[in-house]
Each structure stands twice: as C-alpha cells, then as structure tokens.
Motif scaffolding. Structure first.
Motif, mmCIF file in Angstrom:
data_model
loop_
_atom_site.group_PDB
_atom_site.id
_atom_site.type_symbol
_atom_site.label_atom_id
_atom_site.label_comp_id
_atom_site.label_asym_id
_atom_site.label_seq_id
_atom_site.Cartn_x
_atom_site.Cartn_y
_atom_site.Cartn_z
ATOM 1 N N PHE A 40 0.845 -1.194 0.000
ATOM 2 C CA PHE A 40 0.000 0.000 0.000
ATOM 3 C C PHE A 40 0.879 1.243 0.000
ATOM 4 C CE2 PHE A 40 -2.531 -3.259 2.274
ATOM 5 C CZ PHE A 40 -3.630 -3.321 1.432
ATOM 6 N N PRO A 41 0.430 2.324 -0.640
ATOM 7 C CA PRO A 41 1.242 3.539 -0.744
ATOM 8 C C PRO A 41 1.004 4.558 0.369
ATOM 9 C CG PRO A 41 -0.631 3.731 -2.193
ATOM 10 C CD PRO A 41 -0.742 2.380 -1.545
ATOM 11 N N VAL A 42 0.016 4.307 1.231
ATOM 12 C CA VAL A 42 -0.324 5.279 2.277
ATOM 13 C C VAL A 42 -0.811 4.535 3.508
ATOM 14 C CG1 VAL A 42 -2.726 5.531 1.465
ATOM 15 C CG2 VAL A 42 -1.671 7.386 2.775
ATOM 16 N N VAL A 43 -0.571 5.127 4.669
ATOM 17 C CA VAL A 43 -1.091 4.566 5.912
ATOM 18 C C VAL A 43 -1.454 5.715 6.843
ATOM 19 C CG1 VAL A 43 1.067 4.436 7.268
ATOM 20 C CG2 VAL A 43 -0.727 2.732 7.641
ATOM 21 N N GLU A 44 -2.446 5.475 7.664
ATOM 22 C CA GLU A 44 -2.787 6.448 8.703
ATOM 23 C C GLU A 44 -2.145 6.009 10.003
ATOM 24 O OE1 GLU A 44 -6.964 7.882 9.239
ATOM 25 O OE2 GLU A 44 -6.698 6.956 11.206
ATOM 26 N N VAL A 45 -1.420 6.916 10.628
ATOM 27 C CA VAL A 45 -0.819 6.653 11.940
ATOM 28 C C VAL A 45 -1.834 7.044 12.996
ATOM 29 C CG1 VAL A 45 1.069 7.194 13.511
ATOM 30 C CG2 VAL A 45 1.480 7.152 11.034
ATOM 31 N N ASP A 46 -2.343 6.055 13.734
ATOM 32 C CA ASP A 46 -3.307 6.382 14.785
ATOM 33 C C ASP A 46 -2.705 6.321 16.181
ATOM 34 O OD1 ASP A 46 -3.060 3.660 15.005
ATOM 35 O OD2 ASP A 46 -5.205 3.228 15.013
ATOM 36 N N THR A 47 -1.527 5.719 16.341
ATOM 37 C CA THR A 47 -0.904 5.648 17.669
ATOM 38 C C THR A 47 -0.562 7.043 18.195
ATOM 39 O OG1 THR A 47 1.247 5.299 16.591
ATOM 40 C CG2 THR A 47 0.044 3.340 17.319
ATOM 41 N N SER A 48 -0.350 7.998 17.282
ATOM 42 C CA SER A 48 -0.016 9.362 17.685
ATOM 43 C C SER A 48 -1.192 10.071 18.339
ATOM 44 C CB SER A 48 0.448 10.161 16.460
ATOM 45 O OG SER A 48 -0.478 10.012 15.391
ATOM 46 N N TYR A 49 -2.392 9.525 18.190
ATOM 47 C CA TYR A 49 -3.562 10.059 18.882
ATOM 48 C C TYR A 49 -3.469 9.750 20.381
ATOM 49 C CZ TYR A 49 -8.454 10.327 20.471
ATOM 50 O OH TYR A 49 -9.605 10.610 21.168
ATOM 51 N N TYR A 50 -2.869 8.623 20.703
ATOM 52 C CA TYR A 50 -2.821 8.156 22.090
ATOM 53 C C TYR A 50 -1.568 8.619 22.832
ATOM 54 C CZ TYR A 50 -6.530 5.194 20.330
ATOM 55 O OH TYR A 50 -7.694 4.753 19.757
ATOM 56 N N ALA A 51 -0.495 8.880 22.103
ATOM 57 C CA ALA A 51 0.741 9.375 22.714
ATOM 58 C C ALA A 51 1.617 9.940 21.605
ATOM 59 C CB ALA A 51 1.475 8.260 23.450
ATOM 60 N N VAL A 52 2.340 10.990 21.901
ATOM 61 C CA VAL A 52 3.229 11.601 20.917
ATOM 62 C C VAL A 52 4.457 10.706 20.760
ATOM 63 C CG1 VAL A 52 4.671 13.596 20.374
ATOM 64 C CG2 VAL A 52 2.424 13.924 21.441
ATOM 65 N N PRO A 53 4.736 10.230 19.550
ATOM 66 C CA PRO A 53 5.893 9.355 19.365
ATOM 67 C C PRO A 53 7.206 10.121 19.486
ATOM 68 C CG PRO A 53 4.906 9.870 17.251
ATOM 69 C CD PRO A 53 3.998 10.456 18.296
ATOM 70 N N ALA A 54 8.265 9.399 19.754
ATOM 71 C CA ALA A 54 9.594 10.006 19.794
ATOM 72 C C ALA A 54 10.114 10.205 18.377
ATOM 73 C CB ALA A 54 10.556 9.112 20.578
ATOM 74 N N PRO A 55 10.921 11.237 18.147
ATOM 75 C CA PRO A 55 11.499 11.432 16.816
ATOM 76 C C PRO A 55 12.290 10.220 16.337
ATOM 77 C CG PRO A 55 11.766 13.417 18.128
ATOM 78 C CD PRO A 55 11.240 12.358 19.051
ATOM 79 N N GLU A 56 12.900 9.488 17.262
ATOM 80 C CA GLU A 56 13.638 8.284 16.875
ATOM 81 C C GLU A 56 12.700 7.244 16.269
ATOM 82 O OE1 GLU A 56 15.794 10.537 19.938
ATOM 83 O OE2 GLU A 56 13.745 9.733 19.842
#
Length: 296
Positions: A40-56
């Motif tokens: 697939f060429p696109v994905v929705e990131v939903d984990t960022s709704y629950y917590a801000v991910p680290a830049p790493e």
C-alpha cells in the motif's frame, strides 16, 4: 485526474498482527511496516492520537518505507479537545494532582505549547523525507458547529503550518441542511481538507458521507457499517466487510472525487483482524480495472 492512494488506518494493530496477514517471519515493527509499504502507498498513523511518538520512532518509520510512501498522522487527542489520560503525557509535563484525564485547558499555556513542539518534532523526520501526507485533526463527537468551534479548528490547524491539515468533524450539526455548505466553505477558505467518512447512519455521532474536495488533497475514511457501532466494543464496532457492490459503488464516487482533487487518500478503518487490508486491496484492484491513476 488526481492520483488515488489506498491504504488502511494502522499497520500494527494487535488484531491485525494476530490475524496472520503478516508472514511468520515478519515479526518486528520495522519488518511489518516494510511489508505493509510494499502493498500500500499510504497509511494512517493512529498511535499518535494516544501518545506523541519520539522522533527516533518516526525516523525509523521513514527508514522502513520506500520513497513516495505517505503517512497521514492523527493529531494527539489533547490537541483536538478530547479527554486525555494524564499518563499519556510526558512525565515532565503532567500536572500535579487533579483528575486522571484532562483537557487542553488543564495544562499551563507553556506546557501546552511544549506538547505541540514535541508533536511537531516527532513529525519533522517524516516531513523532511517528503513522506507526510497530512495531519489529521479528528474532533470529538460533542464539538457542535459554531463560532467557538471554528476558532478552535483554525487554532489547531495553524499549529501544524505549513503542513497540510485534514479535518474530521463528528457532530451532525456541521452537516445539517444548508449548514453543510457553510462547513465546507469554511474549510475551503482556510485551506483545510474535509474528511469524508463512510460510517453507520442514524446514530447521534453519524455524519453523512459527502464526497467533495475542499483542497487539492481529499481524504475518505471507511469505518464500515457494523450493527454494533454503539456497543463500546472496539472490535465489534469495526467488524465489517465491504461487499463487492459497495466497493464498486465507491470506485465511481472516488473517481469523481479524483477529478476534483490532485490527490485522494482512501483509508480503510474497519480494523478487525485483516479485514481493512483485504478490503483496501480489493478496492485498489477495482480502481486499477477502471484505469484510475493510483499509487502503488
């Protein structure tokens, strides 16, 4: 005609991981994302709704995906007015005492600004690689249409500049009669992408699937039509398989939408096992049969 990118909401949902969609040897986060991105060429990131991910973490996402792959990233729940668990905030920004769930106004202005700074820092690696499609601002079902609500939407969107912003509204008042025209005009005037949602109708949180572009990017999210939409059980809420006739009907609608927008993101969110992946794959096949420009 604009290009259509078909994908799903999440690649790491535990129901998906346990479904067998990933081969046994694809058994780590980077491997799963790479496997997904091959299909697939696109994905929705939903984990960022629950917590801000680290830049790493987001840097690793970029490394696991090919050039041209696109991430639509859902904004942290605090930014869109949802009640957010204090535990979801970084320890140094958690207010002392008080309730276990808070709204944005429960933070000091300095802490709120810092949360946005960290969210933007998390998205910087994706944006720098040219992989950020849009930031998805999904507002709560109690946000009714009105001047204060519009100011809230614009304020959140400005925090995301210069990135593209997609807005999902989940209160029927935004689309009640002639108000729908006002809502879509408001989004267009502020350069905000309207998110069309296919979902069960007849509920307090139901909004109609108006297929229309307000910017050069259009986004359509598919929740399915589960009879258990209000059950509170997430698995049952999204347990729905799109039939062949439904998908063919949507091919026609999406083709029309691609005539209005330069890019269309289609995201299956009927995340129960691997159903979203199967429906997304079939929809992409049907679009290809119609010779609709698609990334893949």
């Amino acid at each position: 005609m604009g290009v259509i990118k078909v994908g799903t909401s999440s690649w790491a949902d535990q129901l998906l991981v346990r479904s067998g969609w990933y081969p046994r040897e694809v058994n780590n986060p980077a491997g799963r994302l790479g496997y997904y991105a091959e299909r697939f060429p696109v994905v929705e990131v939903d984990t960022s709704y629950y917590a801000v991910p680290a830049p790493e973490t987001t840097t690793a996402w970029v490394a696991a995906t090919p050039s041209g792959f696109t991430f639509d990233v859902k904004a942290f729940s605090l930014f869109t007015g949802h009640h957010t668990p204090v535990a979801a905030l970084p320890k140094d920004l958690r207010p002392a005492g008080g309730p276990s769930r808070i709204r944005w106004r429960d933070l000091s202005p300095e802490a709120y600004d810092e949360m946005w700074r960290r969210f933007r820092a998390a998205l910087d690696p994706i944006a720098a690689a040219g992989r950020l499609g849009a930031v998805l601002l999904q507002f709560p079902p109690w946000l009714a249409a009105g001047d204060a609500a519009r100011r809230q939407i614009v304020a959140a969107a400005r925090r995301c500049a210069p990135w593209r912003v997609a807005v999902e509204l989940r209160h029927a008042s935004w689309f009640d009669g002639t108000t729908a025209v006002d809502t879509l005009t408001f989004l267009a005037e502020h350069g905000l992408t309207y998110v069309c949602v296919d979902m069960p109708q007849g509920h307090a949180s139901s909004v109609p699937p108006i297929v229309l572009a307000t910017t050069e990017l259009a986004v359509v999210r598919f929740h399915g039509h589960s009879a258990a939409w209000t059950s509170g059980d997430k698995q049952e809420k999204f347990r729905y398989a799109y039939g062949e006739d439904e998908l063919r009907h949507w091919v026609t609608r999406l083709t029309g939408l691609a005539a209005e927008a330069a890019e269309v993101h289609v995201l299956m969110n009927n995340c129960c096992g691997d159903q979203a992946q199967r429906d997304a794959a079939r929809l992409a096949e049907l679009l290809a049969e119609r010779a609709v420009p698609a990334a893949g």
